[in-house]
Design a protein around this motif. Sequence first.
Motif, short mmCIF file in Angstrom:
data_model
loop_
_atom_site.label_atom_id
_atom_site.label_comp_id
_atom_site.label_asym_id
_atom_site.label_seq_id
_atom_site.Cartn_x
_atom_site.Cartn_y
_atom_site.Cartn_z
N THR A 23 0.78 -1.13 0.00
CA THR A 23 0.08 0.00 0.18
C THR A 23 1.11 1.21 -0.11
OG1 THR A 23 -0.25 0.12 2.50
CG2 THR A 23 -1.86 -1.27 1.27
N GLN A 75 -7.23 4.70 2.21
CA GLN A 75 -6.88 4.15 3.43
C GLN A 75 -8.00 4.69 4.78
OE1 GLN A 75 -3.89 1.64 4.21
NE2 GLN A 75 -2.92 2.81 6.17
N LEU A 98 1.96 -8.69 3.03
CA LEU A 98 1.38 -7.36 2.97
C LEU A 98 2.39 -6.35 3.47
CD1 LEU A 98 -1.12 -5.28 3.25
CD2 LEU A 98 -1.48 -6.07 5.31
N ASN A 100 2.39 -2.52 4.93
CA ASN A 100 1.44 -1.56 5.21
C ASN A 100 2.30 -0.18 5.31
OD1 ASN A 100 -1.43 -2.59 5.86
ND2 ASN A 100 -0.45 -3.56 7.26
N THR A 131 -4.12 0.81 8.97
CA THR A 131 -2.99 -0.26 9.06
C THR A 131 -3.54 -1.36 9.63
OG1 THR A 131 -0.93 1.29 9.14
CG2 THR A 131 -0.84 -0.83 10.11
N MET A 134 -6.49 -2.68 7.38
CA MET A 134 -5.94 -3.56 6.17
C MET A 134 -5.36 -4.75 6.37
SD MET A 134 -5.34 -3.66 2.93
CE MET A 134 -5.59 -2.10 2.10
N THR A 135 -4.92 -5.09 7.51
CA THR A 135 -4.09 -6.52 7.96
C THR A 135 -5.21 -7.23 8.39
OG1 THR A 135 -2.23 -5.20 9.10
CG2 THR A 135 -2.80 -7.40 9.58
N VAL A 150 3.54 -9.92 7.30
CA VAL A 150 3.04 -8.65 7.45
C VAL A 150 4.20 -7.71 7.62
CG1 VAL A 150 1.51 -6.89 8.51
CG2 VAL A 150 0.77 -9.34 7.97
N ASN A 152 4.98 -3.81 8.69
CA ASN A 152 4.22 -2.50 9.13
C ASN A 152 5.46 -1.43 8.99
OD1 ASN A 152 1.80 -3.50 9.39
ND2 ASN A 152 2.18 -3.97 11.64
#
Length: 261
Positions: A23, A75, A98, A100, A131, A134-135, A150, A152
Motif C-alpha cells: 500500500t 485508507q 502485506l 502496510n 494499518t 488493512m491487516t 506482514v 508495517n
Amino acid sequence: MNATNQASIVPGNLLAGRRVLVTGAARGLGLEFARQALSAGASVVIADILADELQAAAAALKAQGHNVHAVVFDQSNPESIMQCAQHAAELLGGLDGLVNNAAITNSGGKSMVDLQADMFDKVMTVNVRGTWLMTQACLPALKASGQGSVVNLASDTALWGAPNLMAYVASKGAVIAMTRSMARELGNDNITVNAVAPGLTLVEATEYVPQHRHDLYENQRAIQRQQVPDDVSGVVTFLLSGLSRFVTGQLLAVNGGFVMH
C-alpha cells in the motif's frame, strides 16, 4: 559516499512464487518496496489513493516485464480497504505478504500547541486505524497462504521523539506497539508481523522537511550520508521472505545508526 544498490544484492528468486500487496505504492518508499519485491520474483499489487501516479507506476513496471497490478483505494475508508484487500487477493490468486506503507504526515511543522484535533484524528485514522483494518482485511488470504508475512512501516521519529511532528510520531509509535500485539495474535496462523522504522529518506514525501532536519540526520548517523529508498527496501524484502520465518514482533530501525534500537 554512494548508497548501495540493493537490487544488485537481493537474489532474483528470494520471493519467487510469493504474492504481495504493497500500500502507498504510487511513489516513494512504497514504489521501491514493490519494485524490489518484483525483482526478487514476487507478483505484486500496488495500491494507493493517487490514481494517476499509481497507474503510471504500474505501466512502467509492466513495461519491464513484471507481474504487477494497480488498485486505487482510500485508507481512510473501511469499505475501500476491504475492497482493496479482496481485489488484490483475486488478482494474485491469494496473498502471502502485506506491506502496510500507506500513511500521511500532514501535521508536519506544527507544534503540539498549534496542532488541531481534526488533523490529529485524520493522521491517526489513516496511519493507525488504516494499518489495522488493512491487516484485518487481508487475514483470510494470509491465513490460507500458510506462510503469511506482514510488514508495517513505522518511523524512527517515534524512537527519538521528533519535535513539531507529534501526530505523525504518535501514529508511528502506535504502529510499533500494534505490531507486537498482532504478532502475538497471528503466530499460531504462521503469520509473521514485523515493523520497519526508516530514518529520513530522500523521497517525494520528505521534500517539505526543512534542510536543517536533513542535516541533523546526515551529520549524526554512524554512516554519514543521505538515506535513499534502496537502504530500506532490502530489509522489507527480507521480512517478506522465507529467510525470516522465525522473526516476528520485531522492530528494525533502518537509519544508518541515527537511532540505535
